[in-house]
Design a protein around this motif. Structure first.
Motif, PDB file in Angstrom:
ATOM      1  N   GLY A 134       0.815  -1.212   0.000  1.00 13.81           N
ATOM      2  CA  GLY A 134       0.000   0.000   0.000  1.00 13.81           C
ATOM      3  C   GLY A 134       0.844   1.256   0.000  1.00 13.81           C
ATOM      4  N   GLU A 135       2.023   1.146  -0.624  1.00 21.19           N
ATOM      5  CA  GLU A 135       2.981   2.244  -0.576  1.00 21.19           C
ATOM      6  C   GLU A 135       2.407   3.559  -1.101  1.00 21.19           C
ATOM      7  OE1 GLU A 135       5.533  -1.509  -1.299  1.00 21.19           O
ATOM      8  OE2 GLU A 135       3.550  -0.726  -1.871  1.00 21.19           O
ATOM      9  N   GLN A 136       1.882   3.554  -2.346  1.00 17.24           N
ATOM     10  CA  GLN A 136       1.427   4.807  -2.935  1.00 17.24           C
ATOM     11  C   GLN A 136       0.199   5.348  -2.216  1.00 17.24           C
ATOM     12  OE1 GLN A 136       3.357   6.395  -5.331  1.00 17.24           O
ATOM     13  NE2 GLN A 136       2.069   8.084  -4.611  1.00 17.24           N
ATOM     14  N   ALA A 137      -0.676   4.467  -1.768  1.00 14.63           N
ATOM     15  CA  ALA A 137      -1.846   4.923  -1.015  1.00 14.63           C
ATOM     16  C   ALA A 137      -1.413   5.585   0.296  1.00 14.63           C
ATOM     17  CB  ALA A 137      -2.780   3.746  -0.733  1.00 14.63           C
ATOM     18  N   PHE A 138      -0.373   5.039   0.915  1.00 11.96           N
ATOM     19  CA  PHE A 138       0.165   5.610   2.152  1.00 11.96           C
ATOM     20  C   PHE A 138       0.706   7.011   1.894  1.00 11.96           C
ATOM     21  CE2 PHE A 138       3.841   6.186   5.034  1.00 11.96           C
ATOM     22  CZ  PHE A 138       3.206   6.077   6.270  1.00 11.96           C
ATOM     23  N   ARG A 139       1.418   7.174   0.769  1.00 10.45           N
ATOM     24  CA  ARG A 139       1.982   8.486   0.441  1.00 10.45           C
ATOM     25  C   ARG A 139       0.886   9.476   0.078  1.00 10.45           C
ATOM     26  NH1 ARG A 139       5.916   5.350  -3.689  1.00 10.45           N
ATOM     27  NH2 ARG A 139       6.844   3.962  -2.111  1.00 10.45           N
ATOM     28  N   ASP A 140      -0.037   9.058  -0.769  1.00 12.90           N
ATOM     29  CA  ASP A 140      -1.115   9.962  -1.197  1.00 12.90           C
ATOM     30  C   ASP A 140      -2.012  10.350  -0.025  1.00 12.90           C
ATOM     31  OD1 ASP A 140      -0.142   9.797  -3.766  1.00 12.90           O
ATOM     32  OD2 ASP A 140      -1.582   8.260  -4.412  1.00 12.90           O
ATOM     33  N   GLY A 141      -2.093   9.497   0.970  1.00 12.92           N
ATOM     34  CA  GLY A 141      -2.932   9.785   2.131  1.00 12.92           C
ATOM     35  C   GLY A 141      -2.242  10.609   3.205  1.00 12.92           C
ATOM     36  N   GLY A 142      -1.046  11.110   2.910  1.00 12.19           N
ATOM     37  CA  GLY A 142      -0.339  11.956   3.876  1.00 12.19           C
ATOM     38  C   GLY A 142       0.350  11.175   4.970  1.00 12.19           C
ATOM     39  N   GLY A 143       0.872   9.986   4.631  1.00 11.33           N
ATOM     40  CA  GLY A 143       1.554   9.151   5.618  1.00 11.33           C
ATOM     41  C   GLY A 143       2.733   9.851   6.278  1.00 11.33           C
ATOM     42  N   ILE A 144       3.083   9.375   7.461  1.00  9.83           N
ATOM     43  CA  ILE A 144       4.157   9.984   8.252  1.00  9.83           C
ATOM     44  C   ILE A 144       5.158   8.925   8.686  1.00  9.83           C
ATOM     45  CG2 ILE A 144       4.654  11.005  10.526  1.00  9.83           C
ATOM     46  CD1 ILE A 144       2.159  12.679  10.234  1.00  9.83           C
ATOM     47  N   HIS A 145       6.429   9.279   8.642  1.00  7.70           N
ATOM     48  CA  HIS A 145       7.501   8.475   9.233  1.00  7.70           C
ATOM     49  C   HIS A 145       8.207   9.328  10.286  1.00  7.70           C
ATOM     50  CE1 HIS A 145       7.201   5.087   6.534  1.00  7.70           C
ATOM     51  NE2 HIS A 145       7.374   5.850   5.478  1.00  7.70           N
ATOM     52  N   ILE A 146       8.611   8.709  11.385  1.00 11.24           N
ATOM     53  CA  ILE A 146       9.343   9.414  12.437  1.00 11.24           C
ATOM     54  C   ILE A 146      10.711   8.769  12.602  1.00 11.24           C
ATOM     55  CG2 ILE A 146       9.412  10.024  14.886  1.00 11.24           C
ATOM     56  CD1 ILE A 146       6.373  10.038  14.870  1.00 11.24           C
ATOM     57  N   VAL A 147      11.748   9.572  12.430  1.00 11.25           N
ATOM     58  CA  VAL A 147      13.127   9.110  12.598  1.00 11.25           C
ATOM     59  C   VAL A 147      13.666   9.719  13.890  1.00 11.25           C
ATOM     60  CG1 VAL A 147      15.448   9.034  11.619  1.00 11.25           C
ATOM     61  CG2 VAL A 147      13.446   8.943  10.112  1.00 11.25           C
ATOM     62  N   GLU A 148      14.310   8.898  14.716  1.00 10.42           N
ATOM     63  CA  GLU A 148      14.830   9.366  15.994  1.00 10.42           C
ATOM     64  C   GLU A 148      16.300   8.994  16.154  1.00 10.42           C
ATOM     65  OE1 GLU A 148      11.425   8.976  19.242  1.00 10.42           O
ATOM     66  OE2 GLU A 148      11.511   7.222  17.936  1.00 10.42           O
ATOM     67  N   LEU A 149      17.061   9.934  16.631  1.00 12.17           N
ATOM     68  CA  LEU A 149      18.436   9.700  17.057  1.00 12.17           C
ATOM     69  C   LEU A 149      18.419   9.652  18.576  1.00 12.17           C
ATOM     70  CD1 LEU A 149      21.536   9.581  16.762  1.00 12.17           C
ATOM     71  CD2 LEU A 149      21.523  12.095  16.673  1.00 12.17           C
ATOM     72  N   VAL A 150      18.841   8.529  19.155  1.00 10.40           N
ATOM     73  CA  VAL A 150      18.844   8.355  20.605  1.00 10.40           C
ATOM     74  C   VAL A 150      20.278   8.086  21.041  1.00 10.40           C
ATOM     75  CG1 VAL A 150      17.907   7.062  22.552  1.00 10.40           C
ATOM     76  CG2 VAL A 150      16.519   7.373  20.493  1.00 10.40           C
ATOM     77  N   VAL A 151      20.776   8.870  21.995  1.00 12.99           N
ATOM     78  CA  VAL A 151      22.151   8.704  22.469  1.00 12.99           C
ATOM     79  C   VAL A 151      22.168   8.551  23.981  1.00 12.99           C
ATOM     80  CG1 VAL A 151      23.101  10.025  20.537  1.00 12.99           C
ATOM     81  CG2 VAL A 151      22.561  11.195  22.667  1.00 12.99           C
ATOM     82  N   SER A 152      23.161   7.825  24.465  1.00 15.28           N
ATOM     83  CA  SER A 152      23.333   7.655  25.909  1.00 15.28           C
ATOM     84  C   SER A 152      24.771   7.264  26.200  1.00 15.28           C
ATOM     85  CB  SER A 152      22.384   6.583  26.455  1.00 15.28           C
ATOM     86  OG  SER A 152      22.527   6.448  27.865  1.00 15.28           O
ATOM     87  N   ASN A 153      25.187   7.490  27.444  1.00 21.79           N
ATOM     88  CA  ASN A 153      26.503   7.020  27.872  1.00 21.79           C
ATOM     89  C   ASN A 153      26.406   5.687  28.595  1.00 21.79           C
ATOM     90  OD1 ASN A 153      25.126   8.276  29.927  1.00 21.79           O
ATOM     91  ND2 ASN A 153      26.749   9.733  30.428  1.00 21.79           N
ATOM     92  N   ASN A 154      25.182   5.109  28.662  1.00 20.31           N
ATOM     93  CA  ASN A 154      25.051   3.767  29.243  1.00 20.31           C
ATOM     94  C   ASN A 154      23.620   3.251  29.034  1.00 20.31           C
ATOM     95  OD1 ASN A 154      25.664   1.399  30.614  1.00 20.31           O
ATOM     96  ND2 ASN A 154      26.760   2.473  32.245  1.00 20.31           N
ATOM     97  N   PHE A 155      23.410   2.526  27.949  1.00 17.85           N
ATOM     98  CA  PHE A 155      22.120   1.887  27.729  1.00 17.85           C
ATOM     99  C   PHE A 155      22.021   0.632  28.595  1.00 17.85           C
ATOM    100  CE2 PHE A 155      22.206   4.289  23.719  1.00 17.85           C
ATOM    101  CZ  PHE A 155      20.891   4.716  23.632  1.00 17.85           C
ATOM    102  N   ALA A 156      20.808   0.321  29.009  1.00 13.30           N
ATOM    103  CA  ALA A 156      20.581  -0.908  29.770  1.00 13.30           C
ATOM    104  C   ALA A 156      20.729  -2.112  28.851  1.00 13.30           C
ATOM    105  CB  ALA A 156      19.189  -0.897  30.387  1.00 13.30           C
ATOM    106  N   PRO A 157      21.248  -3.234  29.344  1.00 15.41           N
ATOM    107  CA  PRO A 157      21.318  -4.443  28.512  1.00 15.41           C
ATOM    108  C   PRO A 157      19.910  -4.923  28.184  1.00 15.41           C
ATOM    109  CG  PRO A 157      21.892  -4.938  30.792  1.00 15.41           C
ATOM    110  CD  PRO A 157      21.788  -3.450  30.708  1.00 15.41           C
ATOM    111  N   GLU A 158      19.768  -5.536  27.023  1.00 13.82           N
ATOM    112  CA  GLU A 158      18.451  -6.002  26.595  1.00 13.82           C
ATOM    113  C   GLU A 158      18.052  -7.257  27.365  1.00 13.82           C
ATOM    114  OE1 GLU A 158      16.311  -4.333  24.649  1.00 13.82           O
ATOM    115  OE2 GLU A 158      17.884  -2.838  24.916  1.00 13.82           O
TER     116      GLU A 158
END
Length: 205
Positions: A134-158
């Motif tokens: 549904g790529e083109q329908a998503f674009r024509d319908g005003g779809g949104i993507h959110i890109v995030e840069l997340v930084v830390s000096n100590n991430f918790a282990p998964e």
């Protein structure tokens, strides 16, 4: 017959030989034993593109491409900093919680003084994250993507699955009985708009 070394050089050569067999001690970050540990800061005036909402032409002739970058400031010059990129992060969807590879581990400056650090740019290609089928329908319908840069000096282990309720996999900072680390986040919103929309673009830079 081997030439005789000057007597004054013998102690120095013995010291060099001794040091060659053992690694030199490395500077390590020091953190307070209580309270919150200050994370590296994302310099908003160095972020590119500088717009937090980016209008993407929904009908680009070629797949759009946006190069995102930023500088960090970290006054603790001995610690390593980790930078992770996410697209459309949703803790309830397993397909979106893992960082876009590679995760970047940024060493402290070699001079031990410089407080600015560069995050490797991320080239975001929005078409690659549109819903399949549904790529083109998503674009024509005003779809949104959110890109995030997340930084830390100590991430918790998964933690192994299943993920606990209300958890935020891959972006939770470490918290111990005596120390609490934090993250810094910067977000770009990519919004598909019709071609005629002022400011619609197909790439950056």
């Amino acid at each position: 017959m081997s030439p005789t070394l000057p007597a004054r050089l013998v102690p120095a050569l013995l010291l060099v030989a001794a040091l060659a067999g053992c690694p030199l001690p490395q500077n390590l970050p020091e953190y307070p034993t209580g309270g919150t540990i200050t994370p590296p800061r994302i310099q908003s005036d160095t972020v590119t593109p500088g717009d937090t909402v980016i209008l993407v032409d929904a009908a680009c002739a070629a797949a759009p491409s946006f190069t995102l970058s930023a500088l960090l400031v970290d006054e603790n010059t001995f610690e390593k900093v980790e930078a992770r990129w996410f697209v459309d992060y949703d803790p309830d969807r397993a397909s979106t919680v893992t960082p876009i590879p590679p995760i970047q581990l940024i060493d402290g400056p070699s001079d031990g003084v410089t407080i600015e650090r560069k995050v490797d740019p991320f080239v975001f290609r929005p078409y690659g994250f549109d819903p399949l089928g549904g790529e083109q329908a998503f674009r024509d319908g005003g779809g949104i993507h959110i890109v995030e840069l997340v930084v830390s000096n100590n991430f918790a282990p998964e933690t192994p699955p299943p993920v606990p309720p209300h958890a935020r996999p891959w972006r939770t900072p470490l918290k111990t009985a005596t120390q609490t680390f934090e993250t810094q986040v910067y977000r770009w919103v990519f919004h598909y708009v019709p071609t005629a929309t002022p400011g619609a673009r197909c790439g950056y830079p």
